[in-house]
Design a protein around this motif. Structure first.
Motif, short mmCIF file in Angstrom:
data_model
loop_
_atom_site.label_atom_id
_atom_site.label_comp_id
_atom_site.label_asym_id
_atom_site.label_seq_id
_atom_site.Cartn_x
_atom_site.Cartn_y
_atom_site.Cartn_z
N SER A 102 7.13 4.91 1.83
CA SER A 102 6.34 4.23 0.92
C SER A 102 5.70 5.33 -0.08
O SER A 102 5.63 6.30 0.25
CB SER A 102 5.42 3.25 1.58
OG SER A 102 4.30 2.74 0.76
N ASP A 106 0.75 2.32 -2.33
CA ASP A 106 1.18 1.18 -1.96
C ASP A 106 0.82 1.12 -0.47
O ASP A 106 0.31 0.19 0.01
CB ASP A 106 2.50 0.95 -2.10
CG ASP A 106 2.99 0.60 -3.50
OD1 ASP A 106 2.19 -0.01 -4.24
OD2 ASP A 106 4.18 0.90 -3.86
N ALA A 107 1.02 2.07 0.21
CA ALA A 107 0.83 2.12 1.67
C ALA A 107 -0.76 1.99 1.90
O ALA A 107 -1.23 1.28 2.73
CB ALA A 107 1.18 3.30 2.29
#
Length: 180
Positions: A102, A106-107
Motif C-alpha cells: 500500500s 492509504d494505509a
C-alpha cells in the motif's frame, strides 16, 4: 517494528504540499511523508471525527475487508526507496496473517478508520527519521547526526523536509488534542 502515532497532517507553506507527520511513541523521532491532498483530507477528516455524507474510498475499503470476514491488525511503514515510502496493510484472514502492499497515505487512512496501530520498521526510521531537539530547535537525522553534517547530496534530498520541520511551531505539538 516501532509504534508510531499521527502527530499531524499539515500543509507545507513552502510549496502547499500536504505532509503526514508520524511520531515514534517512545521518543522524539519523526517521519515526514509527503501525501496527496485527497489522502490528507481523508486522514484529517477521520481524526477530526467529521462524517462525510457518503462513505469515502477508505471507508469502502474497510467495509469490504469487514464484509469478507477479515480484520485489519496494523499497518507497517516498511521501506523507503528514492524518497518514496512504502507500507503494508496487515490483515487477519481466517486466523492467518496476510500483507497487502500500500501507499503509506492509504494505509494510514485505513488505520485511523479501523483504529489499529501504525508501526514503522526500524530501518526506515534509521534512514528517514528526523529528531527534533526542542531545546536547541534543531533537526537531526534518525542517526542523531545534525542535518548540517549530512553530505551535500543528502542535504539536497532532505532540504524540503528540513525547511518544513524548522518552520514548525514546536509549542503547537504540546497543545495537541489528548488521545481518547
Amino acid at each position: 517494528m516501532i509504534e508510531m502515532s499521527i502527530e499531524a497532517v499539515r500543509v507545507s507553506m513552502h510549496n502547499l504540499s500536504r505532509v503526514l507527520i508520524l511520531k515514534e511513541k517512545e521518543s522524539d523521532r519523526y517521519l515526514v511523508i509527503w501525501i496527496g491532498p485527497s489522502e490528507a483530507e481523508a486522514i484529517a477528516m477521520r481524526l477530526g471525527e467529521a462524517q462525510p455524507p457518503r462513505p469515502m474510498t477508505h471507508d469502502l475499503l474497510r467495509s469490504v475487508i469487514d464484509t469478507l470476514g477479515a480484520q485489519v491488525r496494523h499497518i507497517l511503514v516498511n521501506d523507503i526507496a528514492n524518497d518514496t515510502f512504502f507500507a503494508r496493510i496487515v490483515l487477519d484472514v481466517n486466523g492467518q496473517p496476510m500483507e497487502i502492499d500500500s501507499r503509506v497515505s492509504d494505509a494510514v487512512a485505513l488505520a485511523v478508520r479501523a483504529q489499529v496501530p501504525i508501526y514503522a520498521d526500524e530501518s526506515v526510521l534509521d534512514r528517514a527519521g528526523l529528531l527534533l531537539d526542542k531545546e536547541q530547535e534543531s533537526v537531526t537525522a534518525g542517526n542523531n547526526e545534525p542535518i548540517s553534517r549530512s553530505t551535500p547530496e543528502e542535504l539536497e534530498r532532505m532540504s524540503a523536509f528540513k525547511d518544513f520541520i524548522e518552520g514548525l511551531d514546536l509549542d503547537d505539538f504540546d497543545k495537541r488534542k489528548p488521545e481518547s
